[in-house]
Design an enzyme around this catalytic site. Sequence first.
Site, PDB file in Angstrom:
ATOM      1  N   HIS A 208      33.517  42.558  40.055  1.00  0.00           N
ATOM      2  CA  HIS A 208      34.828  42.910  39.507  1.00  0.00           C
ATOM      3  C   HIS A 208      35.875  41.876  39.898  1.00  0.00           C
ATOM      4  O   HIS A 208      36.634  41.389  39.040  1.00  0.00           O
ATOM      5  CB  HIS A 208      35.217  44.300  40.019  1.00  0.00           C
ATOM      6  CG  HIS A 208      36.545  44.793  39.563  1.00  0.00           C
ATOM      7  ND1 HIS A 208      36.704  45.705  38.525  1.00  0.00           N
ATOM      8  CD2 HIS A 208      37.801  44.534  40.006  1.00  0.00           C
ATOM      9  CE1 HIS A 208      37.982  45.961  38.353  1.00  0.00           C
ATOM     10  NE2 HIS A 208      38.677  45.263  39.243  1.00  0.00           N
ATOM     11  N   GLU A 209      35.915  41.531  41.178  1.00  0.00           N
ATOM     12  CA  GLU A 209      36.946  40.593  41.637  1.00  0.00           C
ATOM     13  C   GLU A 209      36.705  39.180  41.108  1.00  0.00           C
ATOM     14  O   GLU A 209      37.660  38.464  40.784  1.00  0.00           O
ATOM     15  CB  GLU A 209      37.026  40.592  43.162  1.00  0.00           C
ATOM     16  CG  GLU A 209      37.383  41.940  43.783  1.00  0.00           C
ATOM     17  CD  GLU A 209      38.669  42.559  43.245  1.00  0.00           C
ATOM     18  OE1 GLU A 209      39.510  41.835  42.663  1.00  0.00           O
ATOM     19  OE2 GLU A 209      38.829  43.780  43.402  1.00  0.00           O
ATOM     20  N   HIS A 212      38.305  38.871  37.742  1.00  0.00           N
ATOM     21  CA  HIS A 212      39.721  38.480  37.788  1.00  0.00           C
ATOM     22  C   HIS A 212      39.847  36.986  38.061  1.00  0.00           C
ATOM     23  O   HIS A 212      40.653  36.283  37.428  1.00  0.00           O
ATOM     24  CB  HIS A 212      40.457  39.242  38.891  1.00  0.00           C
ATOM     25  CG  HIS A 212      40.655  40.694  38.615  1.00  0.00           C
ATOM     26  ND1 HIS A 212      41.171  41.165  37.434  1.00  0.00           N
ATOM     27  CD2 HIS A 212      40.432  41.792  39.394  1.00  0.00           C
ATOM     28  CE1 HIS A 212      41.248  42.489  37.488  1.00  0.00           C
ATOM     29  NE2 HIS A 212      40.805  42.889  38.674  1.00  0.00           N
TER      30      HIS A 212
END
Length: 294
Positions: A208-209, A212
């Site tokens: 997920h990170e 980003h």
Amino acid sequence: MHNWTGAGLAGLAFATVVMAGCGGQSADSLTGSGSLAPIAGSNGFIRCSTPEVDDATKMRVEMDLAGQTVRPMGPNGTINVYVHVITSGTAGNIPDSWITSQIQVLNNAYGPSGFSFNLVSISRTNNATWYTAGPNTSAETAMKTALRQGTADDLNIYVSNPGGGLLGWATFPWSYASAPSKDGIVVLNQSLPGGIAAPYNQGDTGTHEVGHWMGLYHTFQGGCTGNGDSVSDTPYEKSPAYGCPTGRDTCRNKAGLDPITNFMDYTDDACMNTFSGGQNLRMLTAWNTYRKGK
């Protein structure tokens, strides 16, 4: 500014952390300046402290990406990874096997996008202040300034225990030019494969990170209106999804059910398994714009 205390799985030594990164930043913020506050998910964990990007930054980014020539997807490059394990005495001194498993999780998730991840090194630093460093704190800045390696197309992962049940946060690629030393992602050590931060212990906090870091927003960016997450093939979503709520539809006036299996939602690790074709293309475009060769 929100104070978060004591959240998270029983048995983990979570410290109080001030969530200063959730609003009130400028258009040149490292992680955006939206007003989205962290919300506790399963077992009291806070999925992500990478906030929504403000409208001015979002507009500037879309203009940058629109100027890129779109080319076919294919092998898009190997990303060198530097992992920095932060400990407090013996606390947090996770085994190398967790880290290599995390890299494999990333390779599985990003394979369809044409990107792969190569673990270059693992450093270990005993620093009690850095071990609990929260987002946008002086401790985070000091940690990254001392440890970060490589250039814009190298991924630095800081593995620590920021406290308050917080699982992780990231910088966006367009922030590298103004603050290269702060670039990278921070993840809770127990979120790696082998950790005990269930249901977030299969490595998809890292997935997920990194999303980003590669230029993706949350799937619920903008709610049911506007351009949403700026990706045309991810359905609109009014708010984060938790657990794995099959059939959830929070934007009934828009096509498609909520993208609960998307890595950029807030669901449990076991529920996440996909990036859309549009997200893959956006990551490639952002890579060429902000990271490749920079």
